[in-house]
Design a protein around this motif. Sequence first.
Motif, PDB file in Angstrom:
ATOM      1  N   ALA A  66       0.807  -1.224   0.000  1.00 44.32           N
ATOM      2  CA  ALA A  66       0.000   0.000   0.000  1.00 44.32           C
ATOM      3  C   ALA A  66       0.840   1.274   0.000  1.00 44.32           C
ATOM      4  O   ALA A  66       0.335   2.343  -0.367  1.00 44.32           O
ATOM      5  N   ARG A  67       2.096   1.167   0.366  1.00 46.43           N
ATOM      6  CA  ARG A  67       2.933   2.369   0.379  1.00 46.43           C
ATOM      7  C   ARG A  67       3.129   2.940  -1.015  1.00 46.43           C
ATOM      8  O   ARG A  67       3.282   4.154  -1.180  1.00 46.43           O
ATOM      9  N   ALA A  70       0.141   5.018  -1.760  1.00 47.62           N
ATOM     10  CA  ALA A  70       0.223   6.259  -0.985  1.00 47.62           C
ATOM     11  C   ALA A  70       1.190   7.245  -1.638  1.00 47.62           C
ATOM     12  O   ALA A  70       0.901   8.441  -1.727  1.00 47.62           O
ATOM     13  N   ALA A  92      -2.100   9.249   3.177  1.00 51.90           N
ATOM     14  CA  ALA A  92      -2.576   8.366   4.243  1.00 51.90           C
ATOM     15  C   ALA A  92      -3.905   7.730   3.877  1.00 51.90           C
ATOM     16  O   ALA A  92      -4.129   6.539   4.122  1.00 51.90           O
ATOM     17  N   ALA A  93      -4.785   8.500   3.266  1.00 51.08           N
ATOM     18  CA  ALA A  93      -6.081   7.952   2.860  1.00 51.08           C
ATOM     19  C   ALA A  93      -5.912   6.896   1.771  1.00 51.08           C
ATOM     20  O   ALA A  93      -6.604   5.870   1.775  1.00 51.08           O
ATOM     21  N   ALA A  95      -3.277   4.962   1.332  1.00 47.79           N
ATOM     22  CA  ALA A  95      -2.723   3.756   1.967  1.00 47.79           C
ATOM     23  C   ALA A  95      -3.805   3.028   2.760  1.00 47.79           C
ATOM     24  O   ALA A  95      -3.911   1.799   2.683  1.00 47.79           O
ATOM     25  N   ALA A  96      -4.620   3.772   3.487  1.00 48.17           N
ATOM     26  CA  ALA A  96      -5.689   3.147   4.267  1.00 48.17           C
ATOM     27  C   ALA A  96      -6.706   2.468   3.356  1.00 48.17           C
ATOM     28  O   ALA A  96      -7.137   1.347   3.607  1.00 48.17           O
ATOM     29  N   GLY A  97      -7.095   3.145   2.270  1.00 46.36           N
ATOM     30  CA  GLY A  97      -8.041   2.553   1.340  1.00 46.36           C
ATOM     31  C   GLY A  97      -7.498   1.310   0.658  1.00 46.36           C
ATOM     32  O   GLY A  97      -8.205   0.326   0.478  1.00 46.36           O
ATOM     33  N   THR A  98      -6.230   1.372   0.286  1.00 49.33           N
ATOM     34  CA  THR A  98      -5.609   0.220  -0.362  1.00 49.33           C
ATOM     35  C   THR A  98      -5.517  -0.950   0.594  1.00 49.33           C
ATOM     36  O   THR A  98      -5.780  -2.100   0.212  1.00 49.33           O
ATOM     37  N   ARG A  99      -5.187  -0.693   1.836  1.00 45.06           N
ATOM     38  CA  ARG A  99      -5.131  -1.777   2.832  1.00 45.06           C
ATOM     39  C   ARG A  99      -6.522  -2.296   3.138  1.00 45.06           C
ATOM     40  O   ARG A  99      -6.701  -3.492   3.385  1.00 45.06           O
ATOM     41  N   LEU A 100      -7.510  -1.422   3.117  1.00 46.81           N
ATOM     42  CA  LEU A 100      -8.889  -1.862   3.348  1.00 46.81           C
ATOM     43  C   LEU A 100      -9.360  -2.811   2.246  1.00 46.81           C
ATOM     44  O   LEU A 100     -10.107  -3.756   2.492  1.00 46.81           O
TER      45      LEU A 100
END
Length: 104
Positions: A66-67, A70, A92-93, A95-100
Motif C-alpha cells: 500500500a505504500r 500512498a 494516508a487515505a 494507503a488506508a483505502g488500499t489496505r482496506l
Amino acid sequence: MDGLWIWIIVACAAAYATKLLGYLVPSRLLDNPRMLRVAGAVTIGLLASLTAVNTFASGQAVVVDARIAALAAAAVALLLRAPFLVVVIVGAAAAAGTRLLGWG
C-alpha cells in the motif's frame, strides 16, 4: 566497557568533529554558485533515495504494498499543488483505502 560502546563513542566523536570542521570552511567557498547547486542536488538526491527505500523496502526484501499507492496519490496531490497537509492526508487515505481493499 563493552566493544560496542567504544564504537558508539568513536562514531559520536567523529560526527562532532565533522560538524566542527564545517565552521572552518571559508565563506567565499560557500558563497560560490556551483557549491549552492551541488548542495541542492545532493539534498534532492538524498531525499529521493530515502523515499524510495522507505516505499519499496521492508528489511532486506523488496515489497509491493500500500505504500506505493500512498506515494502515487501524494505525488498527484503535489502535481496539483495541494498544501503539504493535504498531500499527507491524501497519501494516508490512499494507503488506508488500499489496505482496506486487502492489498498490503
